[in-house]
Design a protein around this motif. Sequence first.
Motif, PDB file in Angstrom:
ATOM      1  N   ALA A 116       0.848  -1.194   0.000  1.00  0.00           N
ATOM      2  CA  ALA A 116       0.000   0.000   0.000  1.00  0.00           C
ATOM      3  C   ALA A 116       0.881   1.242   0.000  1.00  0.00           C
ATOM      4  O   ALA A 116       1.950   1.263   0.609  1.00  0.00           O
ATOM      5  CB  ALA A 116      -0.890   0.000   1.214  1.00  0.00           C
ATOM      6  N   THR A 117       0.420   2.254  -0.669  1.00  0.00           N
ATOM      7  CA  THR A 117       1.193   3.493  -0.730  1.00  0.00           C
ATOM      8  C   THR A 117       0.244   4.678  -0.575  1.00  0.00           C
ATOM      9  O   THR A 117      -0.900   4.602  -0.958  1.00  0.00           O
ATOM     10  CB  THR A 117       1.993   3.602  -2.051  1.00  0.00           C
ATOM     11  OG1 THR A 117       2.710   4.837  -2.035  1.00  0.00           O
ATOM     12  CG2 THR A 117       1.102   3.551  -3.254  1.00  0.00           C
ATOM     13  N   ASP A 118       0.792   5.742   0.010  1.00  0.00           N
ATOM     14  CA  ASP A 118      -0.012   6.961   0.152  1.00  0.00           C
ATOM     15  C   ASP A 118       0.387   8.029  -0.846  1.00  0.00           C
ATOM     16  O   ASP A 118      -0.178   9.094  -0.882  1.00  0.00           O
ATOM     17  CB  ASP A 118       0.182   7.533   1.571  1.00  0.00           C
ATOM     18  CG  ASP A 118      -0.463   6.635   2.621  1.00  0.00           C
ATOM     19  OD1 ASP A 118      -1.359   5.852   2.240  1.00  0.00           O
ATOM     20  OD2 ASP A 118      -0.069   6.700   3.784  1.00  0.00           O
ATOM     21  N   THR A 119       1.408   7.715  -1.658  1.00  0.00           N
ATOM     22  CA  THR A 119       1.873   8.709  -2.614  1.00  0.00           C
ATOM     23  C   THR A 119       1.239   8.435  -3.966  1.00  0.00           C
ATOM     24  O   THR A 119       1.051   7.289  -4.371  1.00  0.00           O
ATOM     25  CB  THR A 119       3.402   8.647  -2.746  1.00  0.00           C
ATOM     26  OG1 THR A 119       3.777   7.340  -3.170  1.00  0.00           O
ATOM     27  CG2 THR A 119       4.072   9.005  -1.437  1.00  0.00           C
ATOM     28  N   PHE A 120       0.898   9.536  -4.652  1.00  0.00           N
ATOM     29  CA  PHE A 120       0.280   9.413  -5.956  1.00  0.00           C
ATOM     30  C   PHE A 120       1.114  10.171  -6.958  1.00  0.00           C
ATOM     31  O   PHE A 120       1.733  11.181  -6.646  1.00  0.00           O
ATOM     32  CB  PHE A 120      -1.144  10.009  -5.930  1.00  0.00           C
ATOM     33  CG  PHE A 120      -2.056   9.272  -4.982  1.00  0.00           C
ATOM     34  CD1 PHE A 120      -2.631   8.075  -5.363  1.00  0.00           C
ATOM     35  CD2 PHE A 120      -2.322   9.784  -3.730  1.00  0.00           C
ATOM     36  CE1 PHE A 120      -3.465   7.397  -4.498  1.00  0.00           C
ATOM     37  CE2 PHE A 120      -3.164   9.115  -2.863  1.00  0.00           C
ATOM     38  CZ  PHE A 120      -3.737   7.912  -3.245  1.00  0.00           C
ATOM     39  N   LYS A 121       1.138   9.700  -8.179  1.00  0.00           N
ATOM     40  CA  LYS A 121       1.875  10.375  -9.251  1.00  0.00           C
ATOM     41  C   LYS A 121       1.029  11.515  -9.771  1.00  0.00           C
ATOM     42  O   LYS A 121      -0.168  11.411  -9.893  1.00  0.00           O
ATOM     43  CB  LYS A 121       2.145   9.431 -10.398  1.00  0.00           C
ATOM     44  CG  LYS A 121       3.303   8.535 -10.222  1.00  0.00           C
ATOM     45  CD  LYS A 121       3.532   7.804 -11.509  1.00  0.00           C
ATOM     46  CE  LYS A 121       4.769   6.980 -11.483  1.00  0.00           C
ATOM     47  NZ  LYS A 121       4.980   6.278 -12.736  1.00  0.00           N
ATOM     48  N   ASP A 122       1.701  12.612 -10.106  1.00  0.00           N
ATOM     49  CA  ASP A 122       1.005  13.686 -10.783  1.00  0.00           C
ATOM     50  C   ASP A 122       1.026  13.397 -12.264  1.00  0.00           C
ATOM     51  O   ASP A 122       2.027  12.985 -12.818  1.00  0.00           O
ATOM     52  CB  ASP A 122       1.701  15.031 -10.546  1.00  0.00           C
ATOM     53  CG  ASP A 122       1.400  15.557  -9.148  1.00  0.00           C
ATOM     54  OD1 ASP A 122       0.362  15.150  -8.589  1.00  0.00           O
ATOM     55  OD2 ASP A 122       2.208  16.356  -8.626  1.00  0.00           O
TER      56      ASP A 122
END
Length: 123
Positions: A116-122
């Motif tokens: 799981a990750t909380d970072t998203f790509k722009d």
Amino acid sequence: MTTQPIETHAPAERADIAAFLASHLNGRTAEELSTEFHQLLDAVRAHGKKGQLVITVVVDPPANGVDSAPMPIGVESAVKAPKPTPVKSLYFLDHDGNPVREDPRQMSIEFRTAPATDTFKDA
């Protein structure tokens, strides 16, 4: 020569079955039959299958065979309403002949949970 008048007997008026059912038990029988009939109609409409309402008039002989004794008369009904088709599920048979949900001839693949990750790509 004198002629004797011919006696004619008018045929006895027969009891109307609809009137009998309407008056039986002060109308309770007709109410019960109407309720069962409408339940049958609803079930047929809901399931798209045929149904049946069987009405039986049961007549017992007079008590002790006495002609002038009253005759017990009853009305019975049976509703055969359609039912929904049961939902089925698919199963396979394992080597022992037992039903199982997964095909025993199929190779199993192990799944692992992705991190799981909380970072998203722009974009």
